[in-house]
Write a protein that holds these residues in place. Structure first.
Motif, mmCIF file in Angstrom:
data_model
loop_
_atom_site.group_PDB
_atom_site.id
_atom_site.type_symbol
_atom_site.label_atom_id
_atom_site.label_comp_id
_atom_site.label_asym_id
_atom_site.label_seq_id
_atom_site.Cartn_x
_atom_site.Cartn_y
_atom_site.Cartn_z
ATOM 1 N N THR A 72 0.831 -1.200 0.000
ATOM 2 C CA THR A 72 0.000 0.000 0.000
ATOM 3 C C THR A 72 0.866 1.251 0.000
ATOM 4 N N ALA A 73 0.280 2.340 -0.450
ATOM 5 C CA ALA A 73 0.845 3.672 -0.278
ATOM 6 C C ALA A 73 -0.071 4.379 0.714
ATOM 7 N N GLY A 74 0.376 4.452 1.955
ATOM 8 C CA GLY A 74 -0.483 4.959 3.021
ATOM 9 C C GLY A 74 -0.676 3.876 4.055
ATOM 10 N N LYS A 75 -0.255 4.131 5.287
ATOM 11 C CA LYS A 75 -0.217 3.082 6.304
ATOM 12 C C LYS A 75 -1.606 2.573 6.704
ATOM 13 N N SER A 76 -2.631 3.376 6.458
ATOM 14 C CA SER A 76 -3.979 2.982 6.882
ATOM 15 C C SER A 76 -4.787 2.331 5.770
ATOM 16 N N LYS A 77 -4.176 2.177 4.594
ATOM 17 C CA LYS A 77 -4.936 1.700 3.439
ATOM 18 C C LYS A 77 -5.435 0.274 3.630
ATOM 19 N N SER A 78 -4.740 -0.549 4.353
ATOM 20 C CA SER A 78 -5.151 -1.947 4.530
ATOM 21 C C SER A 78 -5.774 -2.187 5.900
ATOM 22 N N MET A 79 -6.406 -1.160 6.452
ATOM 23 C CA MET A 79 -6.988 -1.261 7.788
ATOM 24 C C MET A 79 -7.976 -2.416 7.883
ATOM 25 N N LEU A 80 -7.803 -3.247 8.920
ATOM 26 C CA LEU A 80 -8.702 -4.367 9.206
ATOM 27 C C LEU A 80 -8.802 -5.352 8.047
ATOM 28 N N ASP A 81 -7.715 -5.578 7.358
ATOM 29 C CA ASP A 81 -7.673 -6.615 6.324
ATOM 30 C C ASP A 81 -8.008 -7.956 6.982
ATOM 31 N N PRO A 82 -9.076 -8.647 6.552
ATOM 32 C CA PRO A 82 -9.490 -9.886 7.217
ATOM 33 C C PRO A 82 -8.501 -11.036 7.055
ATOM 34 N N PHE A 83 -7.556 -10.890 6.144
ATOM 35 C CA PHE A 83 -6.585 -11.952 5.906
ATOM 36 C C PHE A 83 -5.268 -11.707 6.639
ATOM 37 N N ARG A 84 -5.250 -10.692 7.486
ATOM 38 C CA ARG A 84 -4.075 -10.412 8.285
ATOM 39 C C ARG A 84 -4.490 -10.295 9.749
ATOM 40 N N PRO A 85 -3.597 -10.539 10.687
ATOM 41 C CA PRO A 85 -3.955 -10.449 12.107
ATOM 42 C C PRO A 85 -4.443 -9.046 12.464
ATOM 43 N N GLU A 86 -5.446 -8.979 13.328
ATOM 44 C CA GLU A 86 -5.978 -7.703 13.773
ATOM 45 C C GLU A 86 -4.961 -7.011 14.666
ATOM 46 N N ASN A 87 -4.846 -5.669 14.540
ATOM 47 C CA ASN A 87 -3.935 -4.955 15.425
ATOM 48 C C ASN A 87 -4.676 -3.840 16.150
ATOM 49 N N GLU A 88 -4.155 -3.427 17.296
ATOM 50 C CA GLU A 88 -4.833 -2.485 18.182
ATOM 51 C C GLU A 88 -5.030 -1.119 17.530
ATOM 52 N N GLU A 89 -4.086 -0.698 16.717
ATOM 53 C CA GLU A 89 -4.198 0.614 16.079
ATOM 54 C C GLU A 89 -5.391 0.652 15.129
ATOM 55 N N ASP A 90 -5.586 -0.413 14.357
ATOM 56 C CA ASP A 90 -6.727 -0.470 13.453
ATOM 57 C C ASP A 90 -8.044 -0.474 14.217
ATOM 58 N N VAL A 91 -8.100 -1.227 15.294
ATOM 59 C CA VAL A 91 -9.321 -1.308 16.099
ATOM 60 C C VAL A 91 -9.643 0.053 16.704
ATOM 61 N N ALA A 92 -8.636 0.749 17.207
ATOM 62 C CA ALA A 92 -8.848 2.076 17.794
ATOM 63 C C ALA A 92 -9.360 3.051 16.738
ATOM 64 N N ARG A 93 -8.803 2.963 15.528
ATOM 65 C CA ARG A 93 -9.238 3.843 14.440
ATOM 66 C C ARG A 93 -10.693 3.557 14.075
ATOM 67 N N LEU A 94 -11.051 2.268 13.994
ATOM 68 C CA LEU A 94 -12.428 1.897 13.679
ATOM 69 C C LEU A 94 -13.384 2.388 14.760
ATOM 70 N N ASN A 95 -12.993 2.242 16.016
ATOM 71 C CA ASN A 95 -13.856 2.692 17.106
ATOM 72 C C ASN A 95 -14.111 4.196 17.046
ATOM 73 N N ARG A 96 -13.105 4.965 16.633
ATOM 74 C CA ARG A 96 -13.300 6.410 16.491
ATOM 75 C C ARG A 96 -14.330 6.703 15.407
ATOM 76 N N LEU A 97 -14.249 5.972 14.302
ATOM 77 C CA LEU A 97 -15.221 6.165 13.216
ATOM 78 C C LEU A 97 -16.627 5.796 13.673
ATOM 79 N N LEU A 98 -16.757 4.671 14.381
ATOM 80 C CA LEU A 98 -18.073 4.237 14.850
ATOM 81 C C LEU A 98 -18.664 5.243 15.835
ATOM 82 N N GLU A 99 -17.822 5.803 16.691
ATOM 83 C CA GLU A 99 -18.304 6.784 17.658
ATOM 84 C C GLU A 99 -18.813 8.046 16.956
ATOM 85 N N GLN A 100 -18.134 8.457 15.892
ATOM 86 C CA GLN A 100 -18.589 9.630 15.145
ATOM 87 C C GLN A 100 -19.944 9.379 14.486
ATOM 88 N N LEU A 101 -20.108 8.187 13.902
ATOM 89 C CA LEU A 101 -21.389 7.832 13.306
ATOM 90 C C LEU A 101 -22.484 7.761 14.369
#
Length: 264
Positions: free
Chosen positions: A140-169
């Motif tokens: 990827t070009a951009g560290k967040s482009k592959s956020m929460l890729d289901p074929f890779r292990p989940e990481n805390e940074e991606d989960v925190a980013r997703l939670n921020r998006l869900l809270e805004q919605l």
């Protein structure tokens, strides 16, 4: 003599629009702003005494829910027509967003309402790939482009980013409901937690205005001579084939899963 003058209405008129199914973009649900735009425009264009919405939806896309709700309010305000929402089995999550766009919400004693929250669900397949000896390669070009890729292990940074998006919605959803329902809402701390209420309990919490059904409720307001004009969404004459058929089948599966969350 009045009944023979074409531009005068002899009896009160109520336009009835059904909003049934999960909410999503094309191929991902029965309801989208695009799919209901024409029927809503026609309903208000008739200049009825009221528009009645038959709602039976477990929710879905927050964007499509917001677009449909905004369209309902715009048409209601432009044409000075009151809107009544009649909840059938369920008006939950995005389905409740649509219901709260109405001036009044009327439910059956067994209707499910609420679920004012936001959900994101997925799967993880990285262990399966490892067992099969398959190596996942992602560039990827951009560290967040592959956020929460289901074929890779989940990481805390991606989960925190997703939670921020869900809270805004979630904040947007809460703001919409507070704007539409105002002082009718109780101070129940569970009101915006994704909890659901049934029938009279939803009325008690301010999520609905009463218990009833469309025809008798409209007759109570507009008299026994009220006329109902039902507007139906057009369905394609020929069955869809190929990719469209597959998308439709997947959409139906997703919709069924949404309803199943509420035991329906």
């Amino acid at each position: 003599m009045r009944r023979w003058i074409p531009f005068l209405k002899s009896h009160p008129q109520v336009a009835v629009v059904r909003l049934q199914g999960a909410i999503g973009a094309s191929g991902r649900g029965s309801l989208s702003d695009r799919s209901v735009a024409s029927i809503l425009e026609k309903a208000f264009k008739r200049k009825p005494d009221a528009v009645a919405l038959e709602i039976n939806s477990p929710g879905g896309s927050p964007v499509q829910s917001a677009l449909i709700g905004a369209r309902i309010r715009r048409l209601a305000d432009e044409n000075d027509v009151p809107v009544y929402a009649f909840v059938e089995d369920v008006a939950a999550s995005g389905g409740y967003w649509l219901a709260s766009a109405a001036d009044e919400i009327i439910a059956d004693s067994c209707s499910i309402l609420g679920s004012i929250g936001v959900i994101s669900a997925g799967f993880g397949a990285h262990v399966f790939l490892q067992r099969q000896g398959i190596e996942r390669r992602v560039h990827t070009a951009g560290k967040s482009k592959s956020m929460l890729d289901p074929f890779r292990p989940e990481n805390e940074e991606d989960v925190a980013r997703l939670n921020r998006l869900l809270e805004q919605l979630h904040d947007q959803f809460i703001a919409h409901v507070r704007t539409r329902r105002g002082d009718k809402l109780t101070n129940n701390p569970d009101l915006f937690t994704g909890e659901v209420w049934i029938g009279q309990s939803a009325v008690d919490e301010g999520l609905a205005d009463g218990i009833g059904h469309l025809v008798p409720a409209m007759k109570d307001r507009f008299g026994d001579k009220v006329k109902f004009h039902r507007l139906e969404q057009k369905k394609p004459f020929l069955p869809r084939i190929g990719i469209q058929a597959m998308q439709g089948a997947l959409g139906e599966i997703e919709e069924r899963a949404e309803f199943a969350r509420f035991g329906l």
